[in-house]
Design a protein around this motif. Structure first.
Motif, PDB file in Angstrom:
ATOM      1  N   THR A   1      55.567 -21.182  31.299  1.00  0.00           N
ATOM      2  CA  THR A   1      56.510 -20.643  30.317  1.00  0.00           C
ATOM      3  C   THR A   1      55.808 -20.325  29.003  1.00  0.00           C
ATOM      4  OG1 THR A   1      57.124 -22.816  29.453  1.00  0.00           O
ATOM      5  CG2 THR A   1      58.444 -21.960  31.272  1.00  0.00           C
ATOM      6  N   VAL A   2      56.364 -19.363  28.287  1.00  0.00           N
ATOM      7  CA  VAL A   2      55.972 -19.067  26.912  1.00  0.00           C
ATOM      8  C   VAL A   2      57.256 -19.097  26.094  1.00  0.00           C
ATOM      9  CG1 VAL A   2      54.995 -17.384  25.305  1.00  0.00           C
ATOM     10  CG2 VAL A   2      54.042 -17.599  27.613  1.00  0.00           C
ATOM     11  N   LYS A   3      57.257 -19.930  25.050  1.00  0.00           N
ATOM     12  CA  LYS A   3      58.437 -20.064  24.204  1.00  0.00           C
ATOM     13  C   LYS A   3      58.026 -20.038  22.740  1.00  0.00           C
ATOM     14  CE  LYS A   3      61.008 -22.680  27.589  1.00  0.00           C
ATOM     15  NZ  LYS A   3      61.674 -23.912  27.936  1.00  0.00           N
ATOM     16  N   GLY A   4      58.957 -19.619  21.900  1.00  0.00           N
ATOM     17  CA  GLY A   4      58.743 -19.618  20.459  1.00  0.00           C
ATOM     18  C   GLY A   4      59.240 -20.904  19.831  1.00  0.00           C
ATOM     19  N   ASP A   5      59.220 -20.941  18.513  1.00  0.00           N
ATOM     20  CA  ASP A   5      59.728 -22.107  17.791  1.00  0.00           C
ATOM     21  C   ASP A   5      61.169 -22.387  18.199  1.00  0.00           C
ATOM     22  OD1 ASP A   5      57.309 -22.321  16.435  1.00  0.00           O
ATOM     23  OD2 ASP A   5      58.034 -21.243  14.664  1.00  0.00           O
ATOM     24  N   LYS A   6      61.507 -23.653  18.337  1.00  0.00           N
ATOM     25  CA  LYS A   6      62.828 -24.063  18.835  1.00  0.00           C
ATOM     26  C   LYS A   6      63.986 -23.597  17.969  1.00  0.00           C
ATOM     27  CE  LYS A   6      61.109 -27.961  21.362  1.00  0.00           C
ATOM     28  NZ  LYS A   6      61.216 -29.316  21.787  1.00  0.00           N
ATOM     29  N   ASP A   7      63.780 -23.471  16.685  1.00  0.00           N
ATOM     30  CA  ASP A   7      64.874 -23.104  15.787  1.00  0.00           C
ATOM     31  C   ASP A   7      65.042 -21.592  15.630  1.00  0.00           C
ATOM     32  OD1 ASP A   7      62.455 -22.872  14.457  1.00  0.00           O
ATOM     33  OD2 ASP A   7      63.284 -23.453  12.507  1.00  0.00           O
ATOM     34  N   LYS A   8      64.349 -20.821  16.466  1.00  0.00           N
ATOM     35  CA  LYS A   8      64.407 -19.364  16.383  1.00  0.00           C
ATOM     36  C   LYS A   8      64.767 -18.777  17.739  1.00  0.00           C
ATOM     37  CE  LYS A   8      61.096 -19.428  12.674  1.00  0.00           C
ATOM     38  NZ  LYS A   8      59.758 -19.137  12.234  1.00  0.00           N
ATOM     39  N   ASP A   9      65.377 -17.619  17.731  1.00  0.00           N
ATOM     40  CA  ASP A   9      65.813 -16.954  18.962  1.00  0.00           C
ATOM     41  C   ASP A   9      64.698 -16.049  19.487  1.00  0.00           C
ATOM     42  OD1 ASP A   9      67.477 -16.216  21.038  1.00  0.00           O
ATOM     43  OD2 ASP A   9      68.521 -14.689  19.867  1.00  0.00           O
ATOM     44  N   VAL A  10      63.627 -16.666  19.979  1.00  0.00           N
ATOM     45  CA  VAL A  10      62.441 -15.950  20.443  1.00  0.00           C
ATOM     46  C   VAL A  10      62.565 -15.719  21.954  1.00  0.00           C
ATOM     47  CG1 VAL A  10      59.926 -16.030  20.613  1.00  0.00           C
ATOM     48  CG2 VAL A  10      61.071 -17.059  18.636  1.00  0.00           C
TER      49      VAL A  10
ATOM     50  N   HIS B   1      54.913  -7.502  31.212  1.00  0.00           N
ATOM     51  CA  HIS B   1      55.662  -6.725  30.218  1.00  0.00           C
ATOM     52  C   HIS B   1      55.561  -7.456  28.885  1.00  0.00           C
ATOM     53  CE1 HIS B   1      58.801  -9.571  31.492  1.00  0.00           C
ATOM     54  NE2 HIS B   1      59.382  -9.348  30.334  1.00  0.00           N
ATOM     55  N   THR B   2      55.502  -6.691  27.826  1.00  0.00           N
ATOM     56  CA  THR B   2      55.296  -7.229  26.488  1.00  0.00           C
ATOM     57  C   THR B   2      56.637  -7.524  25.829  1.00  0.00           C
ATOM     58  OG1 THR B   2      53.247  -5.967  26.280  1.00  0.00           O
ATOM     59  CG2 THR B   2      54.255  -6.744  24.237  1.00  0.00           C
ATOM     60  N   LEU B   3      56.716  -8.699  25.210  1.00  0.00           N
ATOM     61  CA  LEU B   3      57.886  -9.085  24.434  1.00  0.00           C
ATOM     62  C   LEU B   3      57.492  -9.108  22.964  1.00  0.00           C
ATOM     63  CD1 LEU B   3      59.258 -12.017  26.632  1.00  0.00           C
ATOM     64  CD2 LEU B   3      60.038  -9.644  26.566  1.00  0.00           C
ATOM     65  N   SER B   4      58.480  -9.127  22.093  1.00  0.00           N
ATOM     66  CA  SER B   4      58.179  -9.188  20.663  1.00  0.00           C
ATOM     67  C   SER B   4      59.227 -10.017  19.942  1.00  0.00           C
ATOM     68  CB  SER B   4      58.114  -7.786  20.061  1.00  0.00           C
ATOM     69  OG  SER B   4      59.394  -7.181  20.095  1.00  0.00           O
ATOM     70  N   TYR B   5      58.817 -10.477  18.769  1.00  0.00           N
ATOM     71  CA  TYR B   5      59.722 -11.199  17.877  1.00  0.00           C
ATOM     72  C   TYR B   5      59.470 -10.683  16.467  1.00  0.00           C
ATOM     73  CZ  TYR B   5      61.992 -14.898  15.253  1.00  0.00           C
ATOM     74  OH  TYR B   5      62.797 -15.580  14.390  1.00  0.00           O
ATOM     75  N   SER B   6      60.539 -10.325  15.765  1.00  0.00           N
ATOM     76  CA  SER B   6      60.420  -9.876  14.375  1.00  0.00           C
ATOM     77  C   SER B   6      60.514 -11.093  13.476  1.00  0.00           C
ATOM     78  CB  SER B   6      61.528  -8.885  14.024  1.00  0.00           C
ATOM     79  OG  SER B   6      61.358  -7.706  14.771  1.00  0.00           O
TER      80      SER B   6
ATOM     81  N   THR C   1      54.268 -21.247  22.281  1.00  0.00           N
ATOM     82  CA  THR C   1      53.723 -22.298  23.129  1.00  0.00           C
ATOM     83  C   THR C   1      53.716 -21.837  24.570  1.00  0.00           C
ATOM     84  OG1 THR C   1      54.524 -24.047  21.667  1.00  0.00           O
ATOM     85  CG2 THR C   1      53.993 -24.688  23.926  1.00  0.00           C
ATOM     86  N   LEU C   2      52.533 -21.867  25.169  1.00  0.00           N
ATOM     87  CA  LEU C   2      52.367 -21.622  26.603  1.00  0.00           C
ATOM     88  C   LEU C   2      52.304 -22.987  27.265  1.00  0.00           C
ATOM     89  CD1 LEU C   2      51.559 -19.940  29.168  1.00  0.00           C
ATOM     90  CD2 LEU C   2      49.198 -20.323  28.461  1.00  0.00           C
TER      91      LEU C   2
END
Length: 151
Positions: free
Chosen positions: A112-121, A134-139, A145-146
């Motif tokens: 898994t790849v996830k962003g910070d817990k308090d953000k909608d990543v 496929h490429t994902l993005s976050y503004s 974290t992988l």
């Protein structure tokens, strides 16, 4: 009182200017080997079971690939390598993806790849087999974290 305010301001400034981190969590029951590749290639690091490897997100004119193998020489001997790649635009966005080269060495393991817990990543999840790239993005700013052999 003034001393506390100065310390609080310094602490806030330190967190404001520090870049988020890239983290690789080895949740497997075997060692993995991690190499960060940007304009230059970093050292290959052994990441033991239930251990984290981390680096500050950076941009050197090209993207960064965190390359993970099951052997220390995987990257150098055309063995299966997991690629966790990102392009960081400080304060604005991060683009990221997960892919493989020379095969896949984590069959049956969740990744898994996830962003910070308090953000909608947006997250990436491979359940035992590789998925199409496929490429994902976050503004905005976020760490990523992988987790290899995710629970």
């Amino acid at each position: 009182m003034r001393f506390f305010t100065v310390l609080s301001s310094l602490a806030l400034a330190a967190t404001t200017f520090a870049a988020p981190s890239i983290v690789v969590h080895n949740n497997c029951d075997f060692d993995i080997f991690v190499t960060s590749v940007g304009q230059t290639t970093g050292n290959t690091n052994t990441v033991q079971p239930d251990t984290l490897w981390t680096e500050e997100e950076y941009f050197q004119g090209i993207g960064t690939a965190i390359k993970i193998g099951r052997t220390a020489a995987a990257l150098w001997t055309a063995k299966p390598t997991l690629h966790f790649s990102y392009t960081y635009n400080k304060g604005q966005s991060i683009y990221y993806d997960l892919s493989t080269a020379f095969g896949f060495d984590f069959w049956g393991e969740k990744i898994t790849v996830k962003g910070d817990k308090d953000k909608d990543v947006p997250s990436i999840e491979w359940d035992g087999a590789p998925e199409p790239n496929h490429t994902l993005s976050y503004s905005g700013e976020t760490g990523l974290t992988l987790e290899v052999c995710a629970a």
